[in-house]
Design a protein around this motif. Structure first.
Motif, short mmCIF file in Angstrom:
data_model
loop_
_atom_site.label_atom_id
_atom_site.label_comp_id
_atom_site.label_asym_id
_atom_site.label_seq_id
_atom_site.Cartn_x
_atom_site.Cartn_y
_atom_site.Cartn_z
N TYR A 11 31.68 44.54 26.25
CA TYR A 11 30.87 45.15 27.31
C TYR A 11 29.70 45.90 26.69
O TYR A 11 29.71 46.19 25.49
CB TYR A 11 31.71 46.09 28.18
CG TYR A 11 32.61 45.35 29.14
CD1 TYR A 11 32.08 44.72 30.26
CD2 TYR A 11 33.99 45.29 28.94
CE1 TYR A 11 32.90 44.03 31.15
CE2 TYR A 11 34.82 44.62 29.83
CZ TYR A 11 34.26 43.99 30.93
OH TYR A 11 35.07 43.32 31.81
N GLY B 143 43.97 48.38 30.07
CA GLY B 143 42.92 48.31 29.06
C GLY B 143 43.05 47.17 28.08
O GLY B 143 42.23 47.02 27.17
N GLY C 101 42.64 44.07 28.74
CA GLY C 101 41.70 43.00 29.06
C GLY C 101 42.20 41.99 30.08
O GLY C 101 41.56 40.95 30.28
N LYS C 102 43.28 42.30 30.77
CA LYS C 102 43.85 41.36 31.76
C LYS C 102 42.84 41.05 32.85
O LYS C 102 42.58 39.88 33.16
CB LYS C 102 45.12 41.95 32.40
CG LYS C 102 46.20 42.38 31.42
CD LYS C 102 47.46 42.87 32.13
CE LYS C 102 47.32 44.16 32.94
NZ LYS C 102 46.99 45.34 32.11
N SER C 103 42.29 42.11 33.45
CA SER C 103 41.34 41.89 34.54
C SER C 103 40.08 41.20 34.05
O SER C 103 39.54 40.32 34.73
CB SER C 103 40.95 43.21 35.20
OG SER C 103 42.07 43.80 35.77
N THR C 104 39.64 41.58 32.87
CA THR C 104 38.44 40.96 32.30
C THR C 104 38.65 39.46 32.16
O THR C 104 37.79 38.66 32.53
CB THR C 104 38.12 41.58 30.93
OG1 THR C 104 37.81 42.96 31.12
CG2 THR C 104 36.96 40.90 30.25
P1 ADP Z 1 43.20 45.72 32.11
O1 ADP Z 1 42.95 44.87 33.31
O2 ADP Z 1 44.21 45.12 31.17
O3 ADP Z 1 43.51 47.13 32.45
P2 ADP Z 1 40.35 45.57 31.71
O4 ADP Z 1 40.00 44.13 31.58
O5 ADP Z 1 40.12 46.23 33.01
O6 ADP Z 1 41.85 45.73 31.25
O7 ADP Z 1 39.59 46.38 30.60
C1 ADP Z 1 39.58 46.03 29.21
C2 ADP Z 1 38.68 47.01 28.47
O8 ADP Z 1 37.33 46.79 28.87
C3 ADP Z 1 38.97 48.46 28.80
O9 ADP Z 1 38.69 49.20 27.62
C4 ADP Z 1 37.98 48.79 29.89
O10 ADP Z 1 37.66 50.16 29.94
C5 ADP Z 1 36.80 47.95 29.49
N1 ADP Z 1 36.01 47.50 30.66
C6 ADP Z 1 36.46 46.78 31.70
N2 ADP Z 1 35.48 46.54 32.59
C7 ADP Z 1 34.36 47.11 32.08
C8 ADP Z 1 33.01 47.19 32.52
N3 ADP Z 1 32.61 46.63 33.66
N4 ADP Z 1 32.13 47.85 31.72
C9 ADP Z 1 32.52 48.41 30.56
N5 ADP Z 1 33.78 48.37 30.09
C10 ADP Z 1 34.69 47.73 30.83
#
Ligand code: ADP
Ligand code: ADP
Length: 226
Positions: free
Chosen positions: A13, A40, A42-45
């Motif tokens: 990011y 955190g 990266g599941k949602s990502t």
């Molecule tokens: P999970 O779904 O497993 O909780 P995320 O995919 O939401 O994980 O996040 C993975 C990492 O990327 C985390 O450190 C989170 O803070 C960061 N992150 C997620 N979305 C964003 C974004 N839009 N901008 C910056 N950092 C992000």
């Protein structure tokens, strides 16, 4: 061939957080795979990039033989269900469920046939006229699932769908989702931070760990049901 192919994917990011590092994964037709790991990792990502919402910094993702963006735009092939309700509060259960068909210009007759088909599938036939805020959280989730299924997707992506539900409701919905997976010939990707949930619900589990986010283990599960 794989329904989803993820090759050497990295995601950084702008904040310079490395959300994912070197992710490789092939997902096959009719799999029910869950992604489990702490907040955190990266599941949602990962799920969002598969849905065509956000691109990898490096590497390649293909979905149904094309790019995630194109797969998403093909009518209804990829459906997404989130934990938070995205139902329209002023529309009834029925009107929420048929919305995707209404938007794609399908006839009223087909809207009705397909609407009742998916409402039956999630056990909501007796609540077609209710408004979302008159329903329990579990019932609202059933409406969201029905709406996701109405255009007969090949791929169902779910991000912590049952995370806000009580234990009993969650177990009921897990069983119902497994039946739907069977019946609708879906490939399901299911994000959860609940290890037990991933064990009960999927035939493959991707264990993810944070800092940087990656897939640390892949486990085949011999699902005893449905
Ligand atoms: P999970 O779904 O497993 O909780 P995320 O995919 O939401 O994980 O996040 C993975 C990492 O990327 C985390 O450190 C989170 O803070 C960061 N992150 C997620 N979305 C964003 C974004 N839009 N901008 C910056 N950092 C992000
Ligand atoms: P979850 O664990 O369910 O993914 P998060 O709190 O990690 O929940 O993410 C919720 C939303 O906020 C997601 O859309 C994610 O992309 C975004 N997000 C997460 N971390 C950051 C961040 N550091 N900066 C900007 N957006 C973020």
């Amino acid at each position: 061939p794989a329904v989803i192919s993820i090759e050497q994917v990295n995601k950084r990011y702008q904040s310079s957080t490395i959300a994912l590092e070197n992710v490789n994964l092939q997902i096959h037709n009719r799999e029910f795979i869950s992604f489990v790991g702490p907040s955190g990792c990266g599941k949602s990502t990962l799920l969002r990039m598969i849905a065509g919402l956000g691109e990898p910094t490096n590497g390649n993702i293909s979905v149904l033989g094309t790019t995630p963006e194109i797969a998403r735009q093909k009518n209804g092939e990829v459906a997404f269900v989130f934990q938070e309700s995205t139902l329209l509060p002023w529309r009834s259960v029925y009107q929420n469920v048929i919305l995707p068909l209404e938007l794609s210009g399908v006839s009223k007759k087909v809207q009705k046939e397909e609407g009742y088909r998916v409402l039956e599938l999630v056990g909501l036939k007796d609540h077609v006229k209710a408004l979302p805020n008159q329903l329990s959280g579990g019932m609202r989730m059933r409406v969201s699932i029905a709406r996701a299924l109405i255009a007969k997707p090949k791929l169902l992506l779910m991000d912590e769908p049952f995370g806000a539900l009580d234990e009993i409701t969650r177990q009921n919905l897990q069983n119902e989702l497994l039946n739907i997976w069977e019946k609708e010939e879906l490939t399901v990707l299911f994000v959860t931070h609940n290890v037990f949930e991933s064990v009960f619900i999927s035939n493959r589990i991707a264990i993810m760990t944070p800092r940087p986010g990656k897939i640390s283990a892949l486990i085949d599960v011999d699902l005893p049901y449905p």
